[in-house]
Design a protein around this motif. Sequence first.
Motif, PDB file in Angstrom:
ATOM      1  N   LYS A  82     -41.929  20.106  57.331  1.00  0.00           N
ATOM      2  CA  LYS A  82     -40.882  20.788  57.753  1.00  0.00           C
ATOM      3  C   LYS A  82     -39.580  19.776  57.864  1.00  0.00           C
ATOM      4  O   LYS A  82     -39.785  18.801  58.663  1.00  0.00           O
ATOM      5  CB  LYS A  82     -40.855  21.766  58.843  1.00  0.00           C
ATOM      6  CG  LYS A  82     -39.507  22.483  58.977  1.00  0.00           C
ATOM      7  CD  LYS A  82     -39.691  23.670  59.994  1.00  0.00           C
ATOM      8  CE  LYS A  82     -38.603  24.480  60.203  1.00  0.00           C
ATOM      9  NZ  LYS A  82     -38.523  25.521  61.176  1.00  0.00           N
ATOM     10  N   HIS A 117     -42.045  24.578  46.178  1.00  0.00           N
ATOM     11  CA  HIS A 117     -42.266  26.030  46.573  1.00  0.00           C
ATOM     12  C   HIS A 117     -41.582  26.885  45.871  1.00  0.00           C
ATOM     13  O   HIS A 117     -40.431  26.629  45.570  1.00  0.00           O
ATOM     14  CB  HIS A 117     -41.741  26.247  48.162  1.00  0.00           C
ATOM     15  CG  HIS A 117     -42.502  25.302  48.996  1.00  0.00           C
ATOM     16  ND1 HIS A 117     -41.943  24.094  49.327  1.00  0.00           N
ATOM     17  CD2 HIS A 117     -43.753  25.142  49.743  1.00  0.00           C
ATOM     18  CE1 HIS A 117     -42.843  23.321  50.328  1.00  0.00           C
ATOM     19  NE2 HIS A 117     -43.751  24.109  50.540  1.00  0.00           N
ATOM     20  N   SER A 157     -39.582  33.101  50.866  1.00  0.00           N
ATOM     21  CA  SER A 157     -39.821  33.553  52.118  1.00  0.00           C
ATOM     22  C   SER A 157     -40.182  32.414  53.239  1.00  0.00           C
ATOM     23  O   SER A 157     -40.071  32.396  54.351  1.00  0.00           O
ATOM     24  CB  SER A 157     -40.733  34.904  52.387  1.00  0.00           C
ATOM     25  OG  SER A 157     -41.825  34.087  51.697  1.00  0.00           O
ATOM     26  N   LEU A 158     -40.670  31.153  52.290  1.00  0.00           N
ATOM     27  CA  LEU A 158     -41.201  30.059  53.113  1.00  0.00           C
ATOM     28  C   LEU A 158     -40.195  29.285  53.651  1.00  0.00           C
ATOM     29  O   LEU A 158     -40.283  28.234  54.338  1.00  0.00           O
ATOM     30  CB  LEU A 158     -42.065  29.047  52.171  1.00  0.00           C
ATOM     31  CG  LEU A 158     -43.474  29.917  51.770  1.00  0.00           C
ATOM     32  CD1 LEU A 158     -44.240  29.035  50.838  1.00  0.00           C
ATOM     33  CD2 LEU A 158     -44.469  30.112  53.193  1.00  0.00           C
ATOM     34  N   PRO A 161     -37.444  29.149  55.852  1.00  0.00           N
ATOM     35  CA  PRO A 161     -37.482  28.904  57.236  1.00  0.00           C
ATOM     36  C   PRO A 161     -38.633  28.048  57.809  1.00  0.00           C
ATOM     37  O   PRO A 161     -38.428  27.423  59.032  1.00  0.00           O
ATOM     38  CB  PRO A 161     -37.506  30.254  57.939  1.00  0.00           C
ATOM     39  CG  PRO A 161     -37.002  31.183  56.857  1.00  0.00           C
ATOM     40  CD  PRO A 161     -37.797  30.752  55.619  1.00  0.00           C
ATOM     41  N   ASP A 162     -39.618  28.287  57.061  1.00  0.00           N
ATOM     42  CA  ASP A 162     -40.883  27.374  57.642  1.00  0.00           C
ATOM     43  C   ASP A 162     -40.841  26.019  57.256  1.00  0.00           C
ATOM     44  O   ASP A 162     -41.616  25.086  57.728  1.00  0.00           O
ATOM     45  CB  ASP A 162     -42.176  27.758  56.949  1.00  0.00           C
ATOM     46  CG  ASP A 162     -42.515  29.165  57.703  1.00  0.00           C
ATOM     47  OD1 ASP A 162     -41.879  29.563  58.747  1.00  0.00           O
ATOM     48  OD2 ASP A 162     -42.917  30.063  56.623  1.00  0.00           O
ATOM     49  N   LYS A 163     -40.004  25.645  56.073  1.00  0.00           N
ATOM     50  CA  LYS A 163     -39.994  24.168  55.641  1.00  0.00           C
ATOM     51  C   LYS A 163     -38.622  23.505  55.791  1.00  0.00           C
ATOM     52  O   LYS A 163     -38.319  22.543  55.665  1.00  0.00           O
ATOM     53  CB  LYS A 163     -40.201  24.270  54.235  1.00  0.00           C
ATOM     54  CG  LYS A 163     -41.672  24.863  53.699  1.00  0.00           C
ATOM     55  CD  LYS A 163     -42.780  23.789  54.511  1.00  0.00           C
ATOM     56  CE  LYS A 163     -44.147  24.290  54.303  1.00  0.00           C
ATOM     57  NZ  LYS A 163     -44.869  23.486  55.243  1.00  0.00           N
ATOM     58  N   ARG A 170     -32.893  32.422  60.063  1.00  0.00           N
ATOM     59  CA  ARG A 170     -34.211  31.522  60.728  1.00  0.00           C
ATOM     60  C   ARG A 170     -33.911  30.332  60.392  1.00  0.00           C
ATOM     61  O   ARG A 170     -34.674  29.219  60.925  1.00  0.00           O
ATOM     62  CB  ARG A 170     -35.214  32.262  60.045  1.00  0.00           C
ATOM     63  CG  ARG A 170     -35.578  33.625  60.598  1.00  0.00           C
ATOM     64  CD  ARG A 170     -37.049  34.141  59.917  1.00  0.00           C
ATOM     65  NE  ARG A 170     -38.022  33.446  59.925  1.00  0.00           N
ATOM     66  CZ  ARG A 170     -38.817  33.544  59.039  1.00  0.00           C
ATOM     67  NH1 ARG A 170     -38.518  34.434  57.954  1.00  0.00           N
ATOM     68  NH2 ARG A 170     -39.844  32.871  59.036  1.00  0.00           N
ATOM     69  N   CYS A 171     -33.286  29.797  59.244  1.00  0.00           N
ATOM     70  CA  CYS A 171     -33.052  28.354  58.896  1.00  0.00           C
ATOM     71  C   CYS A 171     -31.929  27.482  59.900  1.00  0.00           C
ATOM     72  O   CYS A 171     -32.441  26.404  60.088  1.00  0.00           O
ATOM     73  CB  CYS A 171     -32.578  28.247  57.310  1.00  0.00           C
ATOM     74  SG  CYS A 171     -34.040  28.343  56.280  1.00  0.00           S
ATOM     75  N   ASN A 226     -38.913  23.862  65.482  1.00  0.00           N
ATOM     76  CA  ASN A 226     -40.304  23.821  65.173  1.00  0.00           C
ATOM     77  C   ASN A 226     -40.518  22.848  64.245  1.00  0.00           C
ATOM     78  O   ASN A 226     -41.254  23.395  63.355  1.00  0.00           O
ATOM     79  CB  ASN A 226     -40.302  25.478  64.655  1.00  0.00           C
ATOM     80  CG  ASN A 226     -42.018  25.824  64.488  1.00  0.00           C
ATOM     81  OD1 ASN A 226     -42.529  25.191  65.493  1.00  0.00           O
ATOM     82  ND2 ASN A 226     -42.389  26.643  63.808  1.00  0.00           N
TER      83      ASN A 226
END
Length: 819
Positions: free
Chosen positions: A73, A313, A317-318, A320-322, A360-361, A817
């Motif tokens: 991330k 990717h 939807s991924l 915010p996880d990255k 979320r980002c 995170n």
Amino acid sequence: MTKRIGAPVVPLLGDDVESIKYALSSHLLYTVGKEPVNATARDWFMAAAHTVRDRVTEHWMPTLNRYYQDDRKRVYYLSMEFLIGRTLVNSLINLGIYDNVRTAITELGQDFDEVAAWEVEAALGNGGLGRLAACLLDSMATIGVAGFGYGIRYDYGMFTQHVEHGWQVESPENWLRYGNPWEFPRPGVIYPVRFGGKVIHYRDALGHARSQWVDAEEVMAMAFDVPVPGYGGKVVNNLRLWSAKSTREFDLKYFNAGNYIEAVRDKNESETLSKVLYPSDMTDRGKELRFKQEYFFVAASIQDILGRFRKSHSDWSLLPDKVAIQLNDTHPALVVAELMRVLVDEHQIEWSKAGDITRRCCAYTNHTLLPEALETWPVDLFQRVLPRHLEIVYQMNHEFLQGVRYRHPGDSELLRRVSLIAEEGGQRVRMAHLAVIGSHKVNGVAAIHTGLMKSTIFSDFEHLSPGKITNKTNGVTPRRWLLAANPRLSRLITEKIGDSWITDLDQLRKLEKLADNKAFRKAFAEVKRANKDSLAAMMSMRLGVDVDVESLFDVQVKRIHEYKRQLLNVLHVVTRYNRIRTNPLLNPVPRTVIIGGKAAPGYHIAKLIIKLINDIAEVVNNDPQVGRTLKVVFVPNYNVSTAELVMPAADLSEQISTAGTEASGTGNMKMSMNGALTIGTWDGANVEICEEVGEENMFLFGLTAQEVARRRMDGHDAQAAVAANPELAHALDLIGSGFFSPDQPDRHRQLVDILTSGGDHYLLTADYPLYMAAQDRVDQTYRDPEDWTRKAILNVARMGKFSSDRTVAEYAREIWNAI
């Protein structure tokens, strides 16, 4: 010996003295184009910079490759400022090759300090906002966060400050005159950025409503990369700066007609976007340029961020996880609208899903409690420059207010306060509000600042989304601000407790037991004396002012602003001067009062304060009755390099802003970390420094933030406060009557009027008696050198909390995170 960087195998660069000497000589010949016989110190600096850059780069590429391989991330820190200072020494220390490079340069017949002094400081920032950004980048690399900075590669900084006849004079800060050896131009990384045009609305083949931004003018954003090594050199992150380039070089028809100015007009206008930091917003043209600057670097950064994400990717939807995007103040707040636009318009992501991804980002750091300092932009400017983004802002606002209305029916005042659009005095977009509703976390930068955010400027948002606002107290990197800036003290500390403190500042606590050790106090005092000698030599050479190094060095260095209250400092100086003149038997503690900082070019009062400081210095420094017991020095063009001399030499750190106005401060941390005692108000990080250091080892005074609010609400009677204090009245009378400005007696009358008939908004007259009492305690303590040194040691020992490593670790765990 070899190592793998991606696919190819390359030889390791040697870090021993002989290898470095060979590299220096090679770069002098092949990069600079000089031989030793005719090379200048600047030439040797360029050779040294490229030698060091090579060694940074060999760790940089593997770092970036590991991030891809591990699918880490990534944290993107967007800031209008990165006040990184000089890079050579800092990089040498972080790579662990300082001693070898110094030896190599010396053995080649050069003076290392002279060579290093030729580095021109990068003019990418102005004050605490940019210095914080630089500290956080250093800490991200040091603790291993996959962090990237994004900003603008300004051709010119804010300005170079000169003092002529006591007045601030600005000149262009042409820091790129000799090139920048630390950057890597990336002509292949270039993105279009659009302005103006119109929006077309239509339905696609499936009947979905779509919007398209068309007929816009384009400018190109080209990347320049600056590697950022962490301590140990194994992790090297990236600072990417954008430079504006025209989409076309010139118009041939004008050129052929002999109209050369018109031929390059579009190119010149396009490239003004990255010309200067903070163009004046005193005119409509200046406002538009600043607004375009903000969107320019936001749009380029978002394209770069999303392009990197899409390499690995395909599922949005991924994201915010990255990807974590940190907005450093409101300057990058357009990220919220731009990310929404790209997701919805260019990738056809459903609106509510795009909103969730965006929130979320994104996270937002607030740096000010002053309502007038919270950015707003006129709706008509927004409409003209970014028509589609305004539509997005309106739609976000509509949906947000619908939610508020549902939860609080009939509360029209609440709707007015939280709306993204301010209606008072013409419609304006509230950028702080946009950043708040478009982010999943909002943070302040000191505990008191965050508490006040929740209870004042963002109280409604705290009520609507409890827990969204959180605190992340600022910190500073100990590599720059202790290890590099104060090598004498760093060596002493390492001799006594080892070197683990460099990456774990809490280890400084081991110094506490040495505060009562007489031999250690003596060594500590000798370090401070040597640092004061260095600063005194600089002031003598640059400013022609000779000071007594046995005197107490009383330092206030920061932007000149009414809320930072340099005027309160001045009132103490004048009162002290009066006491010395009227009482020959006083035997005062000798003081050298050192003030530095820039005033914004359009800020008349701040510039007048600088003139007053210099007028007072002219009188005080030449008064034989005062002699060496009081000196006043204004240090012009205060920057990182100057700070690296000032911070280690300071005995007393002036942090005297009106309580509730300074978000945090980082100068207070740097000076305490270097063994200065703080005289300050209950404001910003002073409060937390006090919790760590102990109130008995500081000189705190004045109204609290709550008392300030009550005093303003009840109505502060400044004239009564002055009448009740003869010393204050006398000081103001001398300033207002022209004692310090005989050539123009009424020159400083306006400053006196602000403090008396003007209502004294920042409550200097209220805090003056308490400030003077605190200064008397300073004198009393300084008369006992053993006690003063003991307190100074405890200040250093208890500063572990204020490492930016701790700050970044908290961001990474609780907001990004990313650990």
